[in-house]
Write a protein that holds these residues in place. Structure first.
Motif, PDB file in Angstrom:
ATOM      1  N   LEU A 400       0.828  -1.202   0.000  1.00 20.73           N
ATOM      2  CA  LEU A 400       0.000   0.000   0.000  1.00 20.73           C
ATOM      3  C   LEU A 400       0.862   1.253   0.000  1.00 20.73           C
ATOM      4  O   LEU A 400       0.556   2.233  -0.677  1.00 20.73           O
ATOM      5  CB  LEU A 400      -0.909  -0.020   1.237  1.00 20.73           C
ATOM      6  N   SER A 403       2.224   1.819  -3.440  1.00 19.72           N
ATOM      7  CA  SER A 403       1.217   2.035  -4.472  1.00 19.72           C
ATOM      8  C   SER A 403       1.011   3.522  -4.703  1.00 19.72           C
ATOM      9  O   SER A 403       1.134   4.350  -3.797  1.00 19.72           O
ATOM     10  CB  SER A 403      -0.101   1.374  -4.044  1.00 19.72           C
ATOM     11  N   ASN A 405      -1.822   4.778  -5.551  1.00 21.20           N
ATOM     12  CA  ASN A 405      -3.099   5.053  -4.901  1.00 21.20           C
ATOM     13  C   ASN A 405      -3.073   4.400  -3.533  1.00 21.20           C
ATOM     14  O   ASN A 405      -3.082   3.180  -3.419  1.00 21.20           O
ATOM     15  CB  ASN A 405      -4.254   4.496  -5.741  1.00 21.20           C
ATOM     16  N   SER A 407      -5.194   3.988  -1.336  1.00 19.18           N
ATOM     17  CA  SER A 407      -6.390   3.325  -0.837  1.00 19.18           C
ATOM     18  C   SER A 407      -6.543   1.910  -1.381  1.00 19.18           C
ATOM     19  O   SER A 407      -7.370   1.149  -0.875  1.00 19.18           O
ATOM     20  CB  SER A 407      -7.629   4.157  -1.209  1.00 19.18           C
ATOM     21  N   THR A 408      -5.791   1.526  -2.433  1.00 20.76           N
ATOM     22  CA  THR A 408      -5.899   0.187  -3.007  1.00 20.76           C
ATOM     23  C   THR A 408      -4.510  -0.347  -3.334  1.00 20.76           C
ATOM     24  O   THR A 408      -3.550   0.418  -3.428  1.00 20.76           O
ATOM     25  CB  THR A 408      -6.746   0.191  -4.306  1.00 20.76           C
ATOM     26  N   TYR A 411      -3.423  -6.656  -6.176  1.00 22.55           N
ATOM     27  CA  TYR A 411      -3.508  -7.840  -5.321  1.00 22.55           C
ATOM     28  C   TYR A 411      -2.669  -8.998  -5.841  1.00 22.55           C
ATOM     29  O   TYR A 411      -2.222  -9.832  -5.067  1.00 22.55           O
ATOM     30  CB  TYR A 411      -4.966  -8.267  -5.142  1.00 22.55           C
ATOM     31  N   LYS A 444      -7.469  -4.649  -8.205  1.00 20.42           N
ATOM     32  CA  LYS A 444      -7.019  -3.824  -7.086  1.00 20.42           C
ATOM     33  C   LYS A 444      -8.110  -3.845  -6.022  1.00 20.42           C
ATOM     34  O   LYS A 444      -9.282  -3.627  -6.332  1.00 20.42           O
ATOM     35  CB  LYS A 444      -6.738  -2.384  -7.527  1.00 20.42           C
ATOM     36  N   LEU A 445      -7.724  -4.116  -4.798  1.00 21.37           N
ATOM     37  CA  LEU A 445      -8.679  -4.193  -3.693  1.00 21.37           C
ATOM     38  C   LEU A 445      -8.327  -3.154  -2.639  1.00 21.37           C
ATOM     39  O   LEU A 445      -7.158  -2.845  -2.411  1.00 21.37           O
ATOM     40  CB  LEU A 445      -8.661  -5.593  -3.066  1.00 21.37           C
ATOM     41  N   ASN A 446      -9.379  -2.637  -1.978  1.00 22.54           N
ATOM     42  CA  ASN A 446      -9.122  -1.677  -0.907  1.00 22.54           C
ATOM     43  C   ASN A 446      -8.643  -2.406   0.334  1.00 22.54           C
ATOM     44  O   ASN A 446      -8.752  -3.622   0.453  1.00 22.54           O
ATOM     45  CB  ASN A 446     -10.390  -0.836  -0.616  1.00 22.54           C
ATOM     46  N   ALA A 450      -8.635  -6.190   1.536  1.00 21.47           N
ATOM     47  CA  ALA A 450      -7.335  -6.845   1.359  1.00 21.47           C
ATOM     48  C   ALA A 450      -6.832  -7.497   2.633  1.00 21.47           C
ATOM     49  O   ALA A 450      -6.241  -8.580   2.598  1.00 21.47           O
ATOM     50  CB  ALA A 450      -6.313  -5.826   0.851  1.00 21.47           C
ATOM     51  N   GLU A 545     -16.166  -7.455  -2.006  1.00 15.19           N
ATOM     52  CA  GLU A 545     -15.306  -6.346  -1.599  1.00 15.19           C
ATOM     53  C   GLU A 545     -16.080  -5.447  -0.654  1.00 15.19           C
ATOM     54  O   GLU A 545     -17.226  -5.074  -0.926  1.00 15.19           O
ATOM     55  CB  GLU A 545     -14.827  -5.546  -2.810  1.00 15.19           C
TER      56      GLU A 545
END
Length: 547
Positions: A400, A403, A405, A407-408, A411, A444-446, A450, A545
């Motif tokens: 994270l 990344s 971003n 927030s995501t 994965y 992509k997962l938050n 995650a 999700e």
């Protein structure tokens, strides 16, 4: 002669005008460069402020969720276990002052609860209620149920807080009730607790612990807003005047480090505390030192140097016209060095402090140090499995952090690192295991999804590596995530090892690992089925999700 004198005077006049102009321009350029650098520093500080607060709020949620998993998955939690489990949180979470466990006690069980605490050494104990008129704790009147504090960390607060009925305080009971009704983390509005300094606030984080049959109790985290912000925003507070408001309690700021009125016309961002729906509005203005004309000492030095060079040029032109070329080269050399010094100064001024990372590896190290003093192999195994789970979250937070971003995360990359870590930790480098990971590159997962999904995959892969596969024989582990109709996904995961006995019902067994798998599937609003296709253990899991 006259013409030469006139040319000489004209050249002196031109040099004088140019020298003064350049000196003043350079003086202004250095100060404006500093102002520009300050502006960029302010912009960076605003971004860092939003990022760090968001990150720490996620850790607040993670701490409470970790305690919830402990109470919901462990058969029993003793006071020493609670103290040991909460110690890393108290050391590494900024602003946290206490973590509390309050079981739900029915009136019929009150005496049994009191006797239990007396047996632990709390003499003359009874459930206490807040007396707001006297500002004291008195014996609680009889009522249907209570939420008395049974465990609290740090344990130095035991004598002060043990037995205090949280439901006797309307403000505390409000967030307890909200957590029970929503089955989610509940965050209080700003509160002025007894321990708070004047004009400072605290906030409480509560999470109910329940089973399908009943309510076990409530977990409570106490945070001091002043310590929380000053710890995570040390460098940013030197640059910014920051004010934070709770949008549902917009009376006075929860935090304010400015002695002047802040511009609250446009907040730099609104921060949403995870799973609780509470919004903090963050206002940032550069402090006065960052906006006023800097009048840097180096600019005055350069101004003086410019005047000095101009004077020397005039003197040299006046005294010896033949030295003009030499003087021009010297001026050019000095001007070049001065410009290089200015560029270097500009680069140094544009550098910013890197973001401080609170790494979950500290917790793993603490567990490792603790387990080194334990001889019982079963307890060592518990510590080892706990380290795998914590590193599962540590790897996720590292992804994270890297990344773009925050927030995501991607994965697929995260799963590859997680599986490599588990194989290296359990089997070492000498193995014949094949790993198949089939995850869409765009998946992509938050973080809310995650973390429990990573813990779920960690449990299944750990079981496969420890019990299902032989280190010296060929084997296969596979993970496949197939997007369904959003927000639903299908997870296919398993191995071709020896599997486990048909006599074990994975849906009802009391094994901690399988209980945790079922709990994590429920947290993801999913379903789990065990497939009998081929040898080994195979699961088909549908999950959603968390939005």
């Amino acid at each position: 002669m006259h013409r030469t004198r006139r040319n000489r005077n004209l050249r002196i006049l031109v040099i004088l005008l140019i020298g003064i102009s350049l000196s003043i321009a350079n003086f202004h350029y250095i100060n404006v460069t500093k102002l520009t650098s300050n502006q960029q520093l302010v912009e960076q500080a605003v971004q860092e402020t939003k990022t760090k607060i968001n990150k720490e709020l996620q850790k607040v949620s993670l701490a409470i969720t970790s305690l919830q998993l402990l109470f919901e998955t462990a058969d029993s939690v003793t006071r020493p276990v609670f103290d040991a489990f909460t110690l890393p949180f108290l050391k590494n979470l900024p602003g946290i002052k206490a973590l509390e466990w309050a079981p739900r006690i029915l009136d019929a069980d009150r005496e049994q609860y009191n006797q239990k605490l007396k047996n632990e050494g709390f003499e003359e104990h009874d459930i206490l209620a807040a007396n707001f008129e006297k500002k004291s704790l008195d014996v609680s009147p009889q009522k249907a149920f209570y939420y008395p504090v049974q465990y609290i960390a740090p344990k130095t607060l035991n004598k002060l807080v043990i037995g205090y009925d949280l439901s006797s305080d309307p403000k505390r009971y409000a967030i307890i009730k909200n957590s029970l009704e929503s089955n989610a983390i509940s965050v209080s509005p700003p509160l002025q607790l007894v321990q708070n300094k004047a004009n400072t606030y605290s906030f409480l984080v509560a999470k109910s612990v329940t089973t399908p049959q009943n309510i076990q109790g409530i977990l409570l985290g106490v945070y001091y807003m002043e310590d929380f912000i000053h710890t995570i925003l040390k460098s940013e507070l030197q640059v910014l005047d920051i004010s934070i408001y709770d949008s549902l309690w917009n009376i006075t700021p929860m935090f304010n480090n400015s002695h002047t009125k802040l511009n609250t016309d446009t907040p730099c961002d609104s921060l949403d505390v995870t799973l609780c729906g509470r919004v903090w509005k963050l206002y940032c203005n550069p402090n006065i030192a960052m906006t006023r004309y800097p009048h840097l000492p180096i600019s005055y030095a350069c101004l003086f140097l410019g005047f000095l060079i101009t004077f020397l040029l005039i003197v040299m032109v006046y005294m010896n016209a033949n030295g003009e070329l030499h003087l021009a080269k010297k001026v050019a050399s000095r001007t070049y060095k001065l410009n290089e010094a200015n560029k270097e100064q500009a680069v140094l001024l544009k550098e910013i402090h890197h973001r401080v990372k609170n790494n979950l590896q500290v917790i793993t190290s603490l567990l490792s140090l603790q387990s080194s003093n334990i001889d019982n192999p079963k307890i060592k195994e518990i510590f080892s499995v706990s380290q795998y789970r914590i590193n599962t979250m540590a790897i996720l937070h590292e992804e994270l952090y890297q990344s773009e971003n925050l927030s995501t995360i991607s994965y697929g990359e995260y799963l590859q690192k997680l599986v490599d870590y588990l194989i290296q930790s359990i089997l070492g480098s000498n193995h014949q295991l094949e790993v198949s990971i089939d995850v869409p590159q765009t998946l992509k997962l938050n973080i809310d999804t995650a973390i429990p999904l990573g813990l779920l995959i960690n449990e299944i892969i750990t079981n496969a590596l420890k019990y299902g596969l032989n280190q010296h024989q060929k084997g296969t582990v596979y993970i496949s995530i197939i997007p369904q109709k959003y927000p639903t996904f299908k997870l296919l995961i398993g191995d071709n090892g020896k599997g486990f006995s048909d006599e074990i019902n994975y849906k009802t067994t009391k094994s901690l690992g399988l209980k945790l798998i079922r709990q994590l599937v429920r947290q993801l609003s999913g379903t789990i089925e065990k497939s009998d296709a081929g040898s080994g253990t195979h699961y088909i899991i549908l999950f959603k999700e968390i939005i």
